[in-house]
Enzyme design. Sequence first.
Site, PDB file in Angstrom:
ATOM      1  N   ALA A 252      35.240  16.094  53.540  1.00 56.68           N
ATOM      2  CA  ALA A 252      34.524  16.944  54.502  1.00 56.68           C
ATOM      3  C   ALA A 252      33.228  16.280  54.957  1.00 56.68           C
ATOM      4  CB  ALA A 252      34.243  18.308  53.896  1.00 56.68           C
ATOM      5  N   ASP A 254      32.645  13.083  55.017  1.00 57.37           N
ATOM      6  CA  ASP A 254      32.996  11.930  55.850  1.00 57.37           C
ATOM      7  C   ASP A 254      33.345  12.371  57.268  1.00 57.37           C
ATOM      8  OD1 ASP A 254      32.689  10.345  53.579  1.00 57.37           O
ATOM      9  OD2 ASP A 254      34.791  10.613  53.013  1.00 57.37           O
TER      10      ASP A 254
END
Length: 305
Positions: A252, A254
Amino acid sequence: MDIKRIVVVGSTNMDMVVKTSHIPVPGETVLGGSFFMNPGGKGANQAVAVARLGGNVIFISKVGNDVFGKQSAQLFEEEGINTYHVLSDAEMPSGVALITVDDAGENSIVVASGANGNLFPDDLKDALPEIAAAGILLMQLEIPMETVQFVAQYAAEKGVRVILNPAPANTLGPELLRCVNIITPNKKEAEMLSGIKVNNLDSAKKAAKAICSQGVNTVVVTMGPLGAVICQEGKIQVVPAPQVEAVDSTAAGDVFNGALAVALSEGKDIPDAVTFACKAAAISVTRLGAQSSIPYRNEFIAGNI
């Protein structure tokens, strides 16, 4: 300089994921449920997020000369990522991440860096012109710190906007922070950088201001379902996150960073870019896996979030 070009420098891993009721404590064995392998690594995840969300991306990384490395390179090309600077290491295997995901969607991750740990400044010589010509450089901390410092300093000298996702959590020296335009810690990383315990929006605001005072122009503290706290030149703003049913929070952060870079490359200001990034991350936590969870730009158009 191509202001829309985004260069991502970072790690490539193969994620091995087990779903289970709860994350085991030391000494505990838990019988898990489903198992699957999924391409991952913070750098690779962010590069894929940029590509799927419509960004123009070059990825710089190092993989092993093994099946995981070859699979990763092929998948990057299928995503439309420029892979000319994805290098193969003849000695070290590709990086691997062992991930446990519980019923609440929280995860625990152990990474064996492999070839990622061999990505040194000398490996980037051929890629320096690409970095100098880019609009944005996006990095994380799953590669050697000397490489992060070298690339950040080079990009800053060339006037390239530097976004640093300080994950995994690590202490950062002033010489690196001076090269960073935007830093995007989560709660734990913000605590390490600021020395302030972060457990709600008020403490996140204090931590963001403390990090800003260390010389970074813009701090974005990601707070999961609470959204994100922005401190830009000392001014605070909170951006809420869409409320969704979380299944797996892997990648998430990233996705958030890749989406942030895309929005900024399109000329959005920081608050609008963070809003876009929160939406992308919210979509990703509704799905299992790392790169398998990353949304495409048309999902925003379709009104999925």
